[in-house]
Structures are given as C-alpha cells and as structure tokens.
Design a protein around this motif. Structure first.
Motif, short mmCIF file in Angstrom:
data_model
loop_
_atom_site.label_atom_id
_atom_site.label_comp_id
_atom_site.label_asym_id
_atom_site.label_seq_id
_atom_site.Cartn_x
_atom_site.Cartn_y
_atom_site.Cartn_z
N LEU A 68 0.83 -1.21 0.00
CA LEU A 68 0.00 0.00 0.00
C LEU A 68 0.86 1.25 0.00
O LEU A 68 2.01 1.24 0.45
N GLN A 72 -3.20 5.46 0.11
CA GLN A 72 -4.20 4.39 0.24
C GLN A 72 -4.53 4.14 1.70
O GLN A 72 -5.69 3.91 2.05
N GLN A 75 -6.74 6.87 2.85
CA GLN A 75 -8.06 6.70 2.27
C GLN A 75 -8.88 5.68 3.05
O GLN A 75 -10.08 5.85 3.26
#
Length: 184
Positions: A68, A72, A75
């Motif tokens: 990741l 991300q 998020q």
C-alpha cells in the motif's frame, strides 16, 4: 452387514445439485456474516469514542508488507470515518442481530445441503423453510439499508439484493422438488 446400518437412497439429481449449491453458498454466507460482525464491532459508534478518529497511522514497513501507499492507507481511514459518521444509531445493533440470525441460518443451510446431497426425504421441506428464512433476512437487511444514507446504501443494497435473489431461487427449487416428491 449390520441391521443398524441405514441404507441411503439414491436421490434425484435436483436434490444433489441444490445441496451442493446450498453448501457452497452457505459457507460463503457464513464468511460474509462473519465479516459483517467484525465490521460492526471494529468500527465504534460515533458516541462510543471521541468524535474524531486519530490520524492515519501508516508505518512504512507495514505499508510495504501490504503493498500500500500512504495515500491508500489514509483513504482507508477516511472510509472508516465516513461509515462511522453516516451510520444511524440503530444500524449497528440491527446489523449485529441480522448477522447472528443469518449465520445460524447459513449453518442450517449447510446441514440441509448435506442432507440433500445424501438425499433425505425431509431435506426438501427443511430447505424450503431455511432458504425462505434466509430470503426474509435478506429483505430485512435490504429494507434496513434503504433507511440509511447514501454511503451505507451503496455498501449494503446490492449485496442484500443479490443474496435475496439467490435464496429465493434456491427456495423455489426446493418448493418444486418437495412438490415433486409428494407426487412421486
């Protein structure tokens, strides 16, 4: 051979096919309801903790291990905040109850599926009841999700509709099979 050994009848093809589908979908449904339990227990209600979640804690070594990026990770935290804020007070308890009932019925569908595969005469009638109850859980889940906001509707409506269609088709297959058994 012992007199106490039960002799299995060779069952109709529809029973075996429906039984296999019931077992496979039952296992998937147990997993889906387990995921829902984890989701509802992991994401606390807004009133349970301070209204703001801490900023994303994204250690570089864990990001690399999971493949990741920092964006991300941030998020995912943002998504959790959105779910938490948009979830009505009653939704969490409702989902926990539906998941508990759904898990029990999913286990029952696995057992009924095994009885259909090994062909027990009572299994067709039991399948109608179990699949019908699962369809009812799906309808309740759908109606519950409709009463929420757009974020939760986007997460829950399609899954509930898909499971409802599957359980309705399985129930109808069991109804036809049970009727065939009565006339045979």
């Amino acid at each position: 051979m012992s007199e106490n050994v039960e002799h299995l009848e060779t069952g109709p093809a529809w029973a075996s096919a429906l039984g296999v589908v019931a077992i496979v979908l039952g296992v998937l449904l147990v997993a889906a309801h387990g995921n829902e339990w984890v989701t509802q227990y992991t994401i606390p209600a807004v009133g349970d903790t301070v209204s703001e979640m801490p900023p994303a804690d994204c250690p570089q070594d864990e990001l690399e291990e999971e493949g990741l990026t920092v964006a991300q990770c941030e998020q995912m935290v943002s998504n959790l905040q959105s779910i938490r804020v948009s979830r009505p007070d009653w939704f969490r308890s409702s989902q926990l109850v539906m998941s508990a009932v759904g898990t029990g019925l999913a286990f029952a569908s696995i057992l009924v599926g095994a009885a259909l595969v090994n062909y027990r005469r009572w299994a067709a009638g039991a399948a109608v009841v179990v699949f019908g109850a699962l369809a009812a859980v799906d309808v309740i889940t759908f109606v519950t999700a409709v009463q929420t906001g757009p974020i939760l509707r986007a997460m829950y409506l399609w899954d509930a509709l898909l499971w409802f269609c599957l359980h309705l088709m399985m129930m109808l297959g069991a109804v036809v099979g049970a009727q065939h058994e009565k006339t045979a």
